[in-house]
Design an enzyme around this catalytic site. Structure first.
Site, PDB file in Angstrom:
ATOM      1  N   TYR A   1       9.559 -28.555  36.936  1.00  0.00           N
ATOM      2  CA  TYR A   1       8.486 -29.528  36.709  1.00  0.00           C
ATOM      3  C   TYR A   1       8.974 -30.647  35.605  1.00  0.00           C
ATOM      4  O   TYR A   1       9.520 -30.563  34.587  1.00  0.00           O
ATOM      5  CB  TYR A   1       7.390 -28.985  35.814  1.00  0.00           C
ATOM      6  CG  TYR A   1       6.024 -29.540  35.801  1.00  0.00           C
ATOM      7  CD1 TYR A   1       5.015 -29.541  36.805  1.00  0.00           C
ATOM      8  CD2 TYR A   1       5.883 -30.090  34.894  1.00  0.00           C
ATOM      9  CE1 TYR A   1       3.994 -30.364  37.066  1.00  0.00           C
ATOM     10  CE2 TYR A   1       4.361 -30.845  34.784  1.00  0.00           C
ATOM     11  CZ  TYR A   1       3.615 -30.947  35.918  1.00  0.00           C
ATOM     12  OH  TYR A   1       2.471 -31.505  35.700  1.00  0.00           O
TER      13      TYR A   1
ATOM     14  N   SER B   1      10.898 -21.853  38.222  1.00  0.00           N
ATOM     15  CA  SER B   1       9.789 -22.541  37.702  1.00  0.00           C
ATOM     16  C   SER B   1       9.251 -23.139  38.912  1.00  0.00           C
ATOM     17  O   SER B   1       8.653 -22.362  39.813  1.00  0.00           O
ATOM     18  CB  SER B   1       9.891 -23.451  36.429  1.00  0.00           C
ATOM     19  OG  SER B   1       8.917 -23.790  35.757  1.00  0.00           O
ATOM     20  N   GLN B   2       8.795 -24.525  38.586  1.00  0.00           N
ATOM     21  CA  GLN B   2       8.258 -25.204  39.796  1.00  0.00           C
ATOM     22  C   GLN B   2       8.998 -24.826  40.931  1.00  0.00           C
ATOM     23  O   GLN B   2       8.550 -24.834  42.114  1.00  0.00           O
ATOM     24  CB  GLN B   2       7.903 -26.594  39.335  1.00  0.00           C
ATOM     25  CG  GLN B   2       7.630 -27.731  40.525  1.00  0.00           C
ATOM     26  CD  GLN B   2       7.528 -29.012  40.419  1.00  0.00           C
ATOM     27  OE1 GLN B   2       6.495 -29.430  40.144  1.00  0.00           O
ATOM     28  NE2 GLN B   2       8.703 -29.512  40.237  1.00  0.00           N
TER      29      GLN B   2
ATOM     30  N   ASP C   1       7.403 -15.005  28.599  1.00  0.00           N
ATOM     31  CA  ASP C   1       7.127 -16.255  29.208  1.00  0.00           C
ATOM     32  C   ASP C   1       5.567 -16.728  29.265  1.00  0.00           C
ATOM     33  O   ASP C   1       5.053 -16.238  29.850  1.00  0.00           O
ATOM     34  CB  ASP C   1       7.733 -16.130  30.644  1.00  0.00           C
ATOM     35  CG  ASP C   1       7.618 -17.591  31.337  1.00  0.00           C
ATOM     36  OD1 ASP C   1       7.143 -18.429  30.868  1.00  0.00           O
ATOM     37  OD2 ASP C   1       8.001 -17.565  32.306  1.00  0.00           O
TER      38      ASP C   1
ATOM     39  N   HIS D   1      10.629 -18.722  28.832  1.00  0.00           N
ATOM     40  CA  HIS D   1      10.622 -19.316  30.196  1.00  0.00           C
ATOM     41  C   HIS D   1      11.822 -19.652  30.786  1.00  0.00           C
ATOM     42  O   HIS D   1      12.142 -19.982  31.713  1.00  0.00           O
ATOM     43  CB  HIS D   1       9.658 -20.655  30.332  1.00  0.00           C
ATOM     44  CG  HIS D   1       9.451 -21.202  31.665  1.00  0.00           C
ATOM     45  ND1 HIS D   1       9.018 -20.300  32.620  1.00  0.00           N
ATOM     46  CD2 HIS D   1       9.675 -22.490  32.475  1.00  0.00           C
ATOM     47  CE1 HIS D   1       8.826 -21.027  33.680  1.00  0.00           C
ATOM     48  NE2 HIS D   1       9.443 -22.224  33.769  1.00  0.00           N
TER      49      HIS D   1
END
Length: 322
Positions: free
Chosen positions: A92, A187-188, A273, A303
């Site tokens: 992101y 992640s994203q 996370d 994360h």
């Protein structure tokens, strides 16, 4: 921050309560059909990077709506025949960055294609260069609530379509072996890779790390960390629109793409996370349709997940597939 979600034993039992929306497959079939009405127009321009062990191409291809999307294609310099292909999606706020930021996968003898994320690329790393020319209604700052009034308008409809087209563009280069295509990201990027894993039926492997965009109903009520918090802050102002928002988000929930995953998958999760809570990752993992699925658990990480340790794990794992 110590573990805040379910215990590991409970995570192994957890299943998402996210309801699949009516017409999910039809929505995505129509979306991709419309995108393919535009010529892919994949262009690969050689770049002089000063790197001796790889060849790099500045890529432009037509994504959602025919909009130009940027990418890098990096090939091992010594390759004389088509090589396995790794398509990567980024986290992101990031973009494709600069070529020398992404040398791992070409160093393993594979082709590496990293897609810019439209409208992003200004929060970290070496930046991006892909615009998002589509407007949207009122939104909270960030990308999570752009176009959330309807699935047809939602930001990630464009991003996921770009990602499918990225696989098609990467496969069109003569130095890539389309039959040995892997998608991955963190992640994203992990959430996007799950979506692509559900939309592209002939991948050989999918590797989502600490994936975002999964199990929205739980995520938006469990963590107050951004980016999920963008949704809560939007609904804090736009009172009474929760069910409409969740309906839109259900068309983009990784849990539903995972239930269509047709390739072996290696997930990773970090138990501390707070950005992508462990239960939301396990929700997608348990929904993954292919029997060959594995999840690496990093007990005391946030994360950042497994970081370089998990990169090594992915390299070992991919030897069996591509």
């Amino acid at each position: 921050m110590a573990s805040f979600d379910l215990s590991l034993e409970e995570l192994h039992e957890y299943r998402s309560g996210s309801a699949e929306p009516e017409g999910f497959d039809a929505f995505w079939s129509k979306t991709l059909q419309e995108a393919r009405e535009y010529d892919l127009d994949a262009r690969f321009e050689p770049v002089d990077t000063g790197l001796e062990t790889v060849r790099v191409f500045d890529v432009t291809f037509a994504g959602y709506g025919g909009h130009p999307v940027k990418a890098w294609l990096t090939l091992p310099a010594a390759a004389t025949e088509p090589v396995p292909l790794v398509v990567e999606f980024v986290g992101y706020g990031g973009g494709r960055g600069l070529p020398h930021e992404h040398l791992l996968w070409a160093s393993t003898g594979r082709a590496h294609f990293i897609m810019d994320t439209r409208g992003q690329g200004s929060a970290w790393g070496g930046g991006g260069g892909t615009a998002d020319p589509v407007g949207a209604g009122p939104a909270f700052p960030g990308f999570m609530t752009r176009g959330m009034d309807a699935p047809e308008n939602y930001y990630y409809r464009r991003v996921f379509t770009d990602a499918v087209r990225a696989v098609e563009a990467a496969r069109s280069h003569p130095s890539t072996d389309a039959a040995r295509t892997v998608v991955l990201g963190a992640s994203q990027g992990g959430g996007i890779s799950i979506a692509v894993g559900g939309l592209v039926p002939d991948l050989v492997a999918v590797a989502p790390d600490v994936p975002f965009l999964c199990d929205f109903p739980r995520a938006v009520t469990l963590t107050d960390r951004h980016p999920y918090r963008e949704i809560g802050l939007f609904l804090k102002t736009h009172r009474g629109r929760t069910q409409d928002a969740l309906r839109t988000l259900s068309y983009f929930d990784g849990v539903h793409f995972a239930s269509r995953g047709s390739a072996p998958a290696l997930f990773s999760v970090a138990l501390e996370d707070q950005t992508c809570p462990p239960s939301t990752v396990f929700a997608a993992f348990h929904a993954w349709a292919h029997d060959d699925r594995t999840i690496e658990v990093y007990d005391f990480n946030d994360h950042e997940g497994g970081g370089p340790y998990h990169e090594a794990a992915k390299m070992r794992w991919l030897r069996s597939y591509a």
